[in-house]
Design a protein around this motif. Structure first.
Motif, mmCIF file in Angstrom:
data_model
loop_
_atom_site.group_PDB
_atom_site.id
_atom_site.type_symbol
_atom_site.label_atom_id
_atom_site.label_comp_id
_atom_site.label_asym_id
_atom_site.label_seq_id
_atom_site.Cartn_x
_atom_site.Cartn_y
_atom_site.Cartn_z
ATOM 1 N N PRO A 190 0.843 -1.203 0.085
ATOM 2 C CA PRO A 190 0.026 -0.271 -0.206
ATOM 3 C C PRO A 190 0.898 1.292 -0.003
ATOM 4 O O PRO A 190 0.629 2.414 -0.882
ATOM 5 C CB PRO A 190 -0.828 -0.186 1.363
ATOM 6 N N LEU A 191 1.771 1.279 0.791
ATOM 7 C CA LEU A 191 2.871 2.545 0.934
ATOM 8 C C LEU A 191 3.272 2.803 -0.268
ATOM 9 O O LEU A 191 3.239 4.119 -0.791
ATOM 10 C CB LEU A 191 3.537 2.655 2.041
ATOM 11 N N LEU A 192 4.284 1.904 -0.989
ATOM 12 C CA LEU A 192 4.777 2.067 -2.396
ATOM 13 C C LEU A 192 3.878 2.580 -3.423
ATOM 14 O O LEU A 192 3.959 3.641 -4.238
ATOM 15 C CB LEU A 192 5.637 0.706 -2.463
ATOM 16 N N PHE A 193 2.624 1.757 -3.599
ATOM 17 C CA PHE A 193 1.711 2.133 -4.474
ATOM 18 C C PHE A 193 1.187 3.523 -4.256
ATOM 19 O O PHE A 193 0.994 4.182 -5.157
ATOM 20 C CB PHE A 193 0.697 1.012 -4.759
ATOM 21 N N GLY A 194 0.754 3.806 -3.098
ATOM 22 C CA GLY A 194 0.440 5.136 -2.612
ATOM 23 C C GLY A 194 1.269 6.405 -2.987
ATOM 24 O O GLY A 194 0.894 7.320 -3.299
ATOM 25 N N LEU A 195 2.593 6.030 -2.583
ATOM 26 C CA LEU A 195 3.373 6.857 -2.859
ATOM 27 C C LEU A 195 3.543 7.365 -4.585
ATOM 28 O O LEU A 195 3.777 8.542 -4.948
ATOM 29 C CB LEU A 195 4.909 6.705 -2.406
ATOM 30 N N PHE A 196 3.456 6.286 -5.378
ATOM 31 C CA PHE A 196 3.478 6.269 -6.778
ATOM 32 C C PHE A 196 2.152 7.233 -7.301
ATOM 33 O O PHE A 196 2.315 8.116 -8.058
ATOM 34 C CB PHE A 196 3.437 4.855 -7.367
ATOM 35 N N LEU A 197 1.033 6.836 -6.632
ATOM 36 C CA LEU A 197 -0.241 7.685 -6.910
ATOM 37 C C LEU A 197 0.101 9.353 -6.404
ATOM 38 O O LEU A 197 -0.537 10.022 -7.185
ATOM 39 C CB LEU A 197 -1.347 7.229 -6.408
ATOM 40 N N TRP A 198 0.539 9.571 -5.193
ATOM 41 C CA TRP A 198 0.976 10.781 -4.860
ATOM 42 C C TRP A 198 1.817 11.560 -5.842
ATOM 43 O O TRP A 198 1.414 12.744 -6.187
ATOM 44 C CB TRP A 198 1.568 10.888 -3.575
ATOM 45 N N VAL A 199 2.793 11.039 -6.317
ATOM 46 C CA VAL A 199 3.747 11.661 -7.294
ATOM 47 C C VAL A 199 3.026 11.974 -8.452
ATOM 48 O O VAL A 199 3.148 12.836 -9.282
ATOM 49 C CB VAL A 199 5.008 10.966 -7.455
ATOM 50 N N SER A 200 2.205 10.822 -9.229
ATOM 51 C CA SER A 200 1.409 10.967 -10.281
ATOM 52 C C SER A 200 0.492 12.368 -10.207
ATOM 53 O O SER A 200 0.274 12.996 -11.101
ATOM 54 C CB SER A 200 0.754 9.795 -10.478
ATOM 55 N N LEU A 201 0.100 12.403 -9.483
ATOM 56 C CA LEU A 201 -1.022 13.671 -8.954
ATOM 57 C C LEU A 201 -0.153 14.689 -8.845
ATOM 58 O O LEU A 201 -0.585 16.002 -9.310
ATOM 59 C CB LEU A 201 -1.928 13.225 -7.686
ATOM 60 N N GLU A 202 0.818 14.758 -8.259
ATOM 61 C CA GLU A 202 1.686 15.987 -7.870
ATOM 62 C C GLU A 202 2.052 16.415 -9.461
ATOM 63 O O GLU A 202 2.240 17.650 -9.513
ATOM 64 C CB GLU A 202 2.704 15.771 -7.069
ATOM 65 N N MET A 203 2.371 15.470 -10.405
ATOM 66 C CA MET A 203 2.768 15.917 -11.583
ATOM 67 C C MET A 203 1.654 16.783 -12.234
ATOM 68 O O MET A 203 2.241 17.606 -13.179
ATOM 69 C CB MET A 203 3.033 14.585 -12.266
ATOM 70 N N LEU A 204 0.520 16.486 -12.009
ATOM 71 C CA LEU A 204 -0.544 17.413 -12.624
ATOM 72 C C LEU A 204 -0.461 18.760 -11.983
ATOM 73 O O LEU A 204 -0.712 19.715 -12.780
ATOM 74 C CB LEU A 204 -1.799 16.822 -12.173
ATOM 75 N N ARG A 205 -0.085 19.122 -10.863
ATOM 76 C CA ARG A 205 -0.085 20.221 -10.162
ATOM 77 C C ARG A 205 0.989 21.113 -10.293
ATOM 78 O O ARG A 205 1.143 22.083 -10.288
ATOM 79 C CB ARG A 205 -0.257 19.685 -8.649
ATOM 80 N N ARG A 206 2.140 20.494 -10.411
ATOM 81 C CA ARG A 206 3.529 21.005 -10.389
ATOM 82 C C ARG A 206 4.037 21.166 -11.885
ATOM 83 O O ARG A 206 4.481 20.412 -12.522
ATOM 84 C CB ARG A 206 4.646 20.350 -9.508
ATOM 85 N N ARG A 207 4.028 22.646 -12.325
ATOM 86 C CA ARG A 207 4.358 22.659 -13.727
ATOM 87 C C ARG A 207 6.097 22.510 -13.845
ATOM 88 O O ARG A 207 6.457 22.057 -14.885
ATOM 89 C CB ARG A 207 4.128 24.268 -13.991
ATOM 90 N N ASN A 208 6.733 22.815 -12.805
ATOM 91 C CA ASN A 208 8.322 22.679 -13.029
ATOM 92 C C ASN A 208 8.724 21.118 -12.844
ATOM 93 O O ASN A 208 9.580 20.881 -13.765
ATOM 94 C CB ASN A 208 8.908 23.190 -11.672
ATOM 95 N N TRP A 209 7.550 20.238 -12.383
ATOM 96 C CA TRP A 209 8.172 18.957 -12.601
ATOM 97 C C TRP A 209 7.686 18.517 -14.114
ATOM 98 O O TRP A 209 8.532 17.498 -14.668
ATOM 99 C CB TRP A 209 6.920 18.041 -11.456
ATOM 100 N N ARG A 210 6.485 18.981 -14.624
ATOM 101 C CA ARG A 210 6.337 18.533 -15.857
ATOM 102 C C ARG A 210 7.314 19.189 -16.888
ATOM 103 O O ARG A 210 7.301 18.749 -18.150
ATOM 104 C CB ARG A 210 4.886 18.941 -16.274
ATOM 105 N N ALA A 211 8.194 20.123 -16.526
ATOM 106 C CA ALA A 211 9.324 20.522 -17.513
ATOM 107 C C ALA A 211 10.501 19.781 -17.345
ATOM 108 O O ALA A 211 11.377 19.980 -18.145
ATOM 109 C CB ALA A 211 9.518 21.991 -17.029
#
Length: 490
Positions: A257-278
């Motif tokens: 659960p934790l490793l998969f949850g962290l993957f989901l968190w990072v994936s959602l943060e990619m939508l929010r953080r423009r500098n990551w998407r750069a």
């Protein structure tokens, strides 16, 4: 985020903590596979039976799994160990390439944590021990992921050629590899469009298709039976509003659960953080993990999605999670995320420890857990019963492909076992092979899961139930008779 340091070469990796860790994993898995008394699952035995008649294609899968089993059983002899050694080696290859990829993208520290997680995640461990289509797929997918990044980073012909080779080998393993090409192409279109105006990506595409072409030709001459079989995985089973929750819960279970949850968190943060998407390295892993997961999610509304189907998607997802979490600057928030990741590693270790102990001591586990192994038991016992009743020269027929493959493996002379009746359209490779015409008039031993032999003239010899873990039973019925001369040909 921290900048990456110099990528390790293979010799550097060998003489390092990570290299020692990989050698320990290899030695432990090889020893475990040799010493454990776990019978072949029906799928493993089925693929072994394919390996005795090498071809460019089979009823339900491309040929790679049969080719690998054939290579090792011809060299090591027919045994459970020889069938499973390719899975161990593919699992090691997956770990080595995954480490090299994450090291190149993020540096040593994130790569080390990513490697530990990949080696301990329960489902990756299972498919580093059991020889199905998933171990080679995991290896070729990860190799394509590695060379796909190098090709996009350096735009050299050799890297595009290597990408095409591994994609083609993946297509000879499982049709899921098509998803890699699709989402890799989407990533190029969205973030590296200039590369599509160079010969490289098209070279990779042509090489992959050339390698896949013999299997495509085989399918074309067999009524596209493999694609038709794959298509049934996408048929609706009725609307299930809770399907996506069940799907995500199962993914969390097999990846922890934790490793998969962290993957989901990072994936959602990619939508929010423009500098990551750069950052191309982040969008690359994101496109090859979160995007395909998002594409599969709607399917779970209408049918159950097996936990291993999206397994290759989590390769990039795990690299993304480790790369981000161990590259973040700061004190409090990165420390919390790293603590959660370490706790996820601990859970993964405990899950993998259960994977190793369950087949050794199934009687010490609760019945539901022990019952997970029921497919790995009863086949030697069934073969022993058949040996008692079988006469020299008797042909063995069965109504079940599990019986056909397991009896072919566990009977000492490894006979060809035939599935009857021969159905059209076929439902297994045995139906494609059919029955040789010379079997007409031959004495037959019928070993069926159901008490329904080919003719009422068959004489019943015995019936029985073999106890399996979890309170299950393997039922069998044995009859003796003679085939009529007009049996269906191959």
């Amino acid at each position: 985020m921290a900048t990456k340091d110099h990528e390790k070469g293979l010799l550097d990796l060998l003489f390092s903590i990570e290299g020692l860790f990989l050698l320990i994993i290899l030695a432990f898995r090889l020893g475990f596979v040799r010493e454990i008394s776990l019978q072949l699952s029906p799928d493993e035995a089925y693929y072994w039976d394919w390996s005795r008649e090498l071809s460019w294609g089979y009823y339900s899968k491309p040929p790679m799994v049969a080719w690998l089993i054939a290579a090792f059983t011809r060299f090591l002899g027919v045994s459970e160990y020889a069938v499973r050694v390719p899975a161990v080696l593919c699992g090691l290859g997956f770990l080595v390439i995954f480490y090299r990829l994450t090291h190149r993208l993020f540096g040593r520290l994130p790569a080390r944590w990513a490697l530990f997680a990949a080696a301990l995640v329960p489902i990756f461990t299972v498919f580093g021990l059991l020889m199905t289509i998933d171990p080679p797929l995991l290896f070729f997918w990860t190799a394509a992921l590695y060379w796909g990044w190098l090709a996009a980073e350096k735009n050299r012909r050799f890297h595009w050629l290597s990408l095409g080779i591994f994609c083609g080998l993946g297509l000879l393993t499982k049709q899921t590899m098509l998803a890699f090409g699709f989402f890799y192409g989407l990533w190029l279109l969205a973030f590296r469009r200039e590369l599509l105006r160079t010969p490289g990506p098209w070279l990779a595409l042509v090489v992959a298709l050339v390698l896949w072409a013999p299997n495509l030709y085989w399918m074309a001459t067999h009524q596209w039976i493999t694609l038709r079989h794959t298509e049934h995985h996408f048929r609706e089973q009725g609307l299930n509003p809770a399907g996506p929750l069940r799907f995500l819960a199962e993914q969390a279970g097999v990846f922890t659960p934790l490793l998969f949850g962290l993957f989901l968190w990072v994936s959602l943060e990619m939508l929010r953080r423009r500098n990551w998407r750069a950052e191309p390295r982040l969008t690359y892993l994101w496109a090859l993990s979160a995007w395909p997961y998002l594409a599969v999610l709607p399917l779970s509304f209408f049918r159950r999605v097996n936990a291993n189907w999206p397994m290759p998607f989590f390769v990039a997802g795990l690299g993304l999670a480790a790369g981000v979490i161990f590259s973040l600057r700061g004190t409090r928030w990165p420390r919390i995320l790293r603590g959660l990741y370490a706790l996820g590693l601990l859970l993964a270790f405990l899950g993998t420890a259960l994977v190793y102990q369950l087949p050794r001591f199934p009687e010490k586990f609760p019945r539901p857990l022990a019952g997970l192994l029921f497919r790995f038991y009863g086949w030697k016992e069934l073969a022993s019963v058949v040996r008692k009743y079988r006469r020299p020269g008797e042909v063995i027929l069965t109504d079940n492909r599990y019986f056909a493959s397991e009896l072919a493996f566990y009977l000492p002379d490894h006979p060809r076992v035939y599935q009857f009746p021969v159905l059209n359209p076929p439902r297994s490779q045995y139906h494609l092979w059919g029955l040789p015409s010379h079997l007409g008039g031959r004495p037959v031993l019928w070993v069926g899961r159901h008490p329904s032999p080919p003719s009422t003239a068959f004489l019943k010899l015995t019936s029985g139930k073999i106890p399996l873990p979890g309170g299950r039973f393997l039922s069998y019925h044995i009859f003796r008779g003679t085939l009529t001369p007009s049996v269906p040909g191959p």
